[in-house]
Motif scaffolding. Structure first.
Motif, PDB file in Angstrom:
ATOM      1  N   GLU A 210       0.837  -1.202   0.000  1.00 32.08           N
ATOM      2  CA  GLU A 210       0.000   0.000   0.000  1.00 32.08           C
ATOM      3  C   GLU A 210       0.872   1.251   0.000  1.00 32.08           C
ATOM      4  O   GLU A 210       0.566   2.234  -0.693  1.00 32.08           O
ATOM      5  CB  GLU A 210      -0.930  -0.006   1.213  1.00 32.08           C
ATOM      6  CG  GLU A 210      -1.890   1.171   1.230  1.00 32.08           C
ATOM      7  CD  GLU A 210      -2.873   1.125   2.394  1.00 32.08           C
ATOM      8  OE1 GLU A 210      -3.832   1.905   2.383  1.00 32.08           O
ATOM      9  OE2 GLU A 210      -2.671   0.294   3.311  1.00 32.08           O
ATOM     10  N   ASP A 213       2.228   1.618  -3.514  1.00 31.28           N
ATOM     11  CA  ASP A 213       1.161   2.093  -4.402  1.00 31.28           C
ATOM     12  C   ASP A 213       0.957   3.595  -4.217  1.00 31.28           C
ATOM     13  O   ASP A 213       0.861   4.348  -5.192  1.00 31.28           O
ATOM     14  CB  ASP A 213      -0.130   1.339  -4.096  1.00 31.28           C
ATOM     15  CG  ASP A 213      -1.298   1.832  -4.946  1.00 31.28           C
ATOM     16  OD1 ASP A 213      -1.392   1.416  -6.111  1.00 31.28           O
ATOM     17  OD2 ASP A 213      -2.103   2.636  -4.432  1.00 31.28           O
ATOM     18  N   LYS A 214       0.921   4.031  -2.973  1.00 29.24           N
ATOM     19  CA  LYS A 214       0.754   5.462  -2.687  1.00 29.24           C
ATOM     20  C   LYS A 214       1.953   6.249  -3.200  1.00 29.24           C
ATOM     21  O   LYS A 214       1.790   7.320  -3.812  1.00 29.24           O
ATOM     22  CB  LYS A 214       0.590   5.681  -1.182  1.00 29.24           C
ATOM     23  CG  LYS A 214       0.393   7.135  -0.785  1.00 29.24           C
ATOM     24  CD  LYS A 214       0.218   7.275   0.730  1.00 29.24           C
ATOM     25  CE  LYS A 214       0.038   8.745   1.120  1.00 29.24           C
ATOM     26  NZ  LYS A 214      -0.117   8.905   2.598  1.00 29.24           N
ATOM     27  N   TYR A 455      -1.461  -5.458  -4.728  1.00 33.75           N
ATOM     28  CA  TYR A 455      -2.310  -4.590  -3.906  1.00 33.75           C
ATOM     29  C   TYR A 455      -3.532  -4.132  -4.701  1.00 33.75           C
ATOM     30  O   TYR A 455      -4.650  -4.058  -4.170  1.00 33.75           O
ATOM     31  CB  TYR A 455      -1.498  -3.379  -3.425  1.00 33.75           C
ATOM     32  CG  TYR A 455      -2.320  -2.357  -2.680  1.00 33.75           C
ATOM     33  CD1 TYR A 455      -2.747  -2.607  -1.376  1.00 33.75           C
ATOM     34  CD2 TYR A 455      -2.672  -1.148  -3.263  1.00 33.75           C
ATOM     35  CE1 TYR A 455      -3.518  -1.680  -0.690  1.00 33.75           C
ATOM     36  CE2 TYR A 455      -3.437  -0.214  -2.589  1.00 33.75           C
ATOM     37  CZ  TYR A 455      -3.859  -0.484  -1.307  1.00 33.75           C
ATOM     38  OH  TYR A 455      -4.628   0.435  -0.626  1.00 33.75           O
ATOM     39  N   LYS A 459      -7.463  -4.814  -3.829  1.00 37.57           N
ATOM     40  CA  LYS A 459      -8.456  -3.743  -3.717  1.00 37.57           C
ATOM     41  C   LYS A 459      -9.665  -4.011  -4.613  1.00 37.57           C
ATOM     42  O   LYS A 459     -10.811  -3.782  -4.216  1.00 37.57           O
ATOM     43  CB  LYS A 459      -7.829  -2.394  -4.086  1.00 37.57           C
ATOM     44  CG  LYS A 459      -6.930  -1.793  -3.016  1.00 37.57           C
ATOM     45  CD  LYS A 459      -6.862  -0.283  -3.100  1.00 37.57           C
ATOM     46  CE  LYS A 459      -8.163   0.358  -2.665  1.00 37.57           C
ATOM     47  NZ  LYS A 459      -8.073   1.819  -2.505  1.00 37.57           N
TER      48      LYS A 459
END
Length: 542
Positions: A210, A213-214, A455, A459
């Motif tokens: 995460e 990804d951010k 990820y 989601k």
């Protein structure tokens, strides 16, 4: 040497003479010694947290050091010597901080007292004698779970390191790694304790993915569906392989206006979907696949090659001078880029012939990350409810050169026309250019990105489960995964942490998983080794 951390390990048990990957025994010993040293550092870092001592340099070095020991990342003995010495230097420093804070600084674990030999020969001998910091006297099942945890931690470290380079960190990741490493070899811990550590690794890896990804999307924007040429343009060229977006951006900036086209290779293919990267006019297309033919692909490439992370086996001597490594990556004989100054790679590319003419080899679509897929979730849900989409298959993971991976090509080709194939990581290069058509405008083959973009898949699966008011395991979704190295171990542990069941895994099972541990996985999660494409499709669609 003994190394069993990857899927291609010799005879399905372990590499003992030299690594299938090309790793030499002395490098294997140095990698083991570095991990042993990082365990010693972790003992103090773990104690320090109890006293409010959190050292960011220790945190960052921990993930960087572990990353260098992944399959095919770094085979350079001199750099391992530097890492080991610096690790002990950091250990001394944080030990003083902890002492000043009133913490414990005297531990019985010998890893906390490591004194590295001054010369390379002595370091290699230490590594051979100490081995990995697991309990070699424990039962095989406990040792298996310790290795599973350790190899999973390596994968977590890789993702956390990439995220940290782009400014995203979370102390929960560092804290877990230090706690788990400091517990390695603790004979007071039993089977259930190590099951807990392994599943916790999966939980922490979800945090790390995460973060990454951010990091990627804040810096480079949300990926958008993008058509990527597979051919090439006449002119000078540089090929970028690996995973690191920051290195790619730096290279794009430094080559702008120099008449050099930039091509991706392997897991860099999905980078074409990021708005802040695709804006560069000389960021042209994708060249080659991943593992299957990569040595010949590199040998034929008429420009310089930049390696940003692990993704090739030992390069051929005939074209070593055209390959440049970045960051933690290193092999003896290869040029290394320092401080993200790509001048040597650029100068080499300008001296090389480049492509003599344009060539059209078609194109592929990328950019179907969670944001893009969930943006059309209403269409997907409607198609499922109408019966137009019967099933989703996530077919992805690592690629490799070992026979048996043609299964994944065959599986995708034989999947019914009313099914959707989600894919990610370099395993997709077994079928990434297949023209599967669409279902109501939704492409049947959706490239979700790199391995860390598992990820995104999680989601999407979570959102679909919410839309249909059911659990992930109740969705018409099956996961058919291939694995090769330690990031795949971390992702698998994440799926187990999320209680995802019925996973098909191949092309062979990990050598470090004992029959008893496998039995637990089968009973609790119904993990199964792949069979044939026909058999698995029949069972999964039943």
């Amino acid at each position: 040497m003994f190394c069993n951390q990857c899927e291609q390990t010799a005879k399905g048990t372990g590499c003992t003479v030299s690594g299938v990957c090309g790793k030499k025994p002395e490098v294997a010993a140095l990698q083991d010694l570095l991990i042993y040293a990082v365990k010693g550092l972790s003992i103090y870092a773990n104690e320090g947290r109890q006293k409010g001592v959190v050292n960011q340099e220790v945190n960052r070095f921990t993930t960087k050091a572990l990353f260098t020991t992944l399959t095919n990342v770094n085979f350079d003995p001199k750099r391992f010597q530097e890492y080991i010495n610096y690790c002990v230097e950091l250990t001394t420093g944080i030990k003083d901080e902890i002492s000043a804070a009133g913490g414990i600084v005297d531990f019985s674990d010998p890893a906390s007292k490591l004194k590295p030999a001054a010369e390379m020969e002595g370091l290699i001998k230490q590594g051979e004698e100490l081995g990995l910091p697991v309990d070699h006297g424990a039962g095989e099942d406990i040792k298996s779970l310790q290795l599973t945890t350790l190899f999973g931690i390596k994968g977590v470290a890789a993702y956390a390191h990439h995220a940290e380079l782009l400014g995203q960190e979370d102390d929960r990741v560092y804290a877990y790694i230090h706690q788990a490493l400091s517990a390695m070899g603790d004979r007071n811990l039993g089977l259930e304790d190590w099951v807990g550590f392994a599943l916790k690794c999966g939980e922490v890896n979800l945090i790390a993915m995460e973060l990454l990804d951010k990091a990627n999307t804040v810096k480079y924007g949300q990926p958008v569906p993008t058509e990527v040429p597979l051919g090439h343009k006449k002119g000078k060229c540089i090929l970028v392989s690996g995973h690191d977006l920051k290195d790619l951006e730096a290279l794009l900036q430094q080559t702008e206006g120099k008449g050099i086209n930039i091509y991706t290779h392997g897991e860099m293919l999905p980078t074409h979907g990021y708005p802040e990267l695709k804006k560069y006019g000389h960021f042209y297309g994708h060249y080659g696949t991943a593992w299957q033919n990569q040595k010949n692909e590199f040998a034929d490439f008429p420009g310089s090659i930049v390696m940003t992370t692990n993704c090739i086996q030992k390069p051929k001597d005939s074209y070593l001078e055209s390959i440049f490594t970045v960051g933690t990556v290193g092999w003896p004989g290869l040029n290394h880029i320092e401080n993200e100054d790509f001048t040597p790679a650029i100068e080499k590319a300008l001296k090389m012939p480049g492509f003599s003419q344009d060539e059209d080899k078609g194109s592929v679509l990328v950019g179907f990350g969670h944001n893009a897929v969930l943006g059309v979730a209403d269409k997907v849900i409607e198609a499922v409810k109408n019966g137009d989409i019967k099933h989703f298959f996530l077919v992805g993971g690592c690629d490799g050169a070992k026979p048996g991976r043609s299964y994944y090509t065959e599986f995708v080709e034989k999947a019914p026309d009313n099914t959707i194939i989600l894919t990610l990581a370099c395993g997709k290069f077994r079928f990434f250019d297949k023209k599967l058509g669409d279902i109501g405008g939704i492409p049947r083959l959706l490239d979700m990105g790199q391995c860390n973009d598992a990820y995104s898949a999680i989601k999407v699966a979570t959102a679909l489960a919410g839309a249909f008011d059911c659990g992930i395991n109740d969705l018409p979704l099956s996961m058919v995964l291939s694995w090769y190295e330690q990031k795949a171990c971390a992702i698998l542990l994440t799926l187990l942490h999320l209680n995802v069941k019925n996973i098909r895994l191949g092309p062979s099972l990990p050598a470090f998983v004992t029959p008893n541990v496998l039995d637990v996985l089968v009973k609790n999660f119904n993990i199964q080794p792949i069979k044939t494409a026909d058999e698995d499709l029949a069972e999964l669609l039943a």
